[in-house]
Design a protein around this motif. Structure first.
Motif, PDB file in Angstrom:
ATOM      1  N   UNK A  63       0.562  -8.564   8.858  1.00 57.51           N
ATOM      2  CA  UNK A  63       0.591  -9.224   7.557  1.00 57.51           C
ATOM      3  C   UNK A  63       0.104 -10.645   7.821  1.00 57.51           C
ATOM      4  N   UNK A  64      -1.119 -10.967   7.385  1.00 57.86           N
ATOM      5  CA  UNK A  64      -1.750 -12.196   7.850  1.00 57.86           C
ATOM      6  C   UNK A  64      -2.428 -12.992   6.745  1.00 57.86           C
ATOM      7  N   UNK A  65      -2.526 -14.294   6.987  1.00 55.44           N
ATOM      8  CA  UNK A  65      -3.273 -15.237   6.141  1.00 55.44           C
ATOM      9  C   UNK A  65      -2.806 -15.285   4.694  1.00 55.44           C
ATOM     10  N   UNK A  66      -1.509 -15.222   4.458  1.00 52.68           N
ATOM     11  CA  UNK A  66      -1.026 -15.338   3.087  1.00 52.68           C
ATOM     12  C   UNK A  66      -0.877 -16.805   2.712  1.00 52.68           C
ATOM     13  N   UNK A  67      -0.927 -17.089   1.420  1.00 51.35           N
ATOM     14  CA  UNK A  67      -0.674 -18.446   0.954  1.00 51.35           C
ATOM     15  C   UNK A  67       0.794 -18.649   0.625  1.00 51.35           C
ATOM     16  N   UNK A  68       1.571 -17.571   0.628  1.00 49.63           N
ATOM     17  CA  UNK A  68       3.015 -17.635   0.421  1.00 49.63           C
ATOM     18  C   UNK A  68       3.719 -17.140   1.670  1.00 49.63           C
ATOM     19  N   UNK A  69       4.714 -16.274   1.490  1.00 50.44           N
ATOM     20  CA  UNK A  69       5.424 -15.683   2.621  1.00 50.44           C
ATOM     21  C   UNK A  69       4.710 -14.407   3.060  1.00 50.44           C
ATOM     22  N   UNK A  70       4.678 -14.166   4.369  1.00 48.19           N
ATOM     23  CA  UNK A  70       4.085 -12.918   4.857  1.00 48.19           C
ATOM     24  C   UNK A  70       4.941 -11.722   4.459  1.00 48.19           C
ATOM     25  N   UNK A  71       6.269 -11.870   4.513  1.00 48.92           N
ATOM     26  CA  UNK A  71       7.199 -10.815   4.113  1.00 48.92           C
ATOM     27  C   UNK A  71       8.257 -11.433   3.220  1.00 48.92           C
ATOM     28  N   UNK A  72       8.477 -10.836   2.056  1.00 47.92           N
ATOM     29  CA  UNK A  72       9.508 -11.320   1.141  1.00 47.92           C
ATOM     30  C   UNK A  72      10.381 -10.162   0.700  1.00 47.92           C
ATOM     31  N   UNK A  73      11.700 -10.324   0.849  1.00 48.47           N
ATOM     32  CA  UNK A  73      12.673  -9.349   0.365  1.00 48.47           C
ATOM     33  C   UNK A  73      13.601 -10.136  -0.558  1.00 48.47           C
ATOM     34  N   UNK A  74      13.273 -10.206  -1.869  1.00 46.40           N
ATOM     35  CA  UNK A  74      13.915 -11.182  -2.750  1.00 46.40           C
ATOM     36  C   UNK A  74      15.245 -10.791  -3.376  1.00 46.40           C
ATOM     37  N   UNK A  75      15.888  -9.751  -2.970  1.00 50.94           N
ATOM     38  CA  UNK A  75      17.169  -9.406  -3.564  1.00 50.94           C
ATOM     39  C   UNK A  75      17.737  -8.198  -2.869  1.00 50.94           C
ATOM     40  N   UNK A  76      18.689  -7.524  -3.498  1.00 49.82           N
ATOM     41  CA  UNK A  76      19.260  -6.328  -2.910  1.00 49.82           C
ATOM     42  C   UNK A  76      18.171  -5.284  -2.844  1.00 49.82           C
TER      43      UNK A  76
END
Length: 173
Positions: A63-76
């Motif tokens: 998971x590369x070159x993102x402008x945000x987070x490479x990995x996001x787990x935003x809740x349950x």
């Protein structure tokens, strides 16, 4: 009804879209999400795991070159999330951001960015059963304070990891 999704040997370059891969509940939960030899590059957030994904396994993914987070787990989001030999590189803000998840394991993974802008490069809060094993964290620049931040994550284990390239703030005596 349960859904099993498997994605293998695929390059995804979505450009400036919001998500490279977004796994979420759309009326039926995802029981198994299996990713192998996958490269996701260039999205705002490369990989988002949202509510009711029961089991996620990623092997040799990048998971590369993102402008945000490479990995996001935003809740349950998930009961068990496992990454084996995965690369999270050049996340502009963070490599990983996870909230209120259970069973997150990173084994033989690489986290790297030249200039992350978040306070914590890898940030997990209110997560259970967190494991970092034989991982490499390289942050040669940026403004972060914490390489790995685990806030109310119990139990949590970091073993045989290499963390390099950020300034550790001085502590008051």
């Amino acid at each position: 009804q349960a859904n099993k999704i498997s994605i293998r040997d695929l390059l995804i370059q979505p450009g400036a879209t919001a998500y490279g891969i977004k796994a979420e509940d759309t009326g039926t939960f995802i029981s198994h999400l299996y990713l192998e030899n996958l490269i996701v590059s260039g999205a705002t957030n490369n990989f988002i795991i949202n509510n009711t994904v029961i089991l996620t396994c990623a092997i040799n993914c990048s998971f590369e070159s993102s402008t945000g987070a490479s990995l996001s787990i935003p809740g349950t989001a998930t009961t068990t999330t496992t990454f084996y030999g995965c690369n999270f590189t050049q996340g502009a803000t963070q490599a990983v951001n996870a909230v209120t998840s259970a069973g997150i394991t990173f084994r033989d993974c690489n986290f790297e960015s030249t200039a992350p802008s978040a306070t914590s490069f890898i940030e997990l809060s209110s997560c259970q059963n967190v494991v970092f094993d034989r991982c490499n964290v390289e942050i040669p620049g940026g403004t972060i304070t914490n390489a790995i931040s685990l806030v109310t994550c119990v139990p949590a284990r970091i073993t045989s990891c290499h963390i390099n390239g950020y300034n550790i703030p001085a502590r008051a005596a």
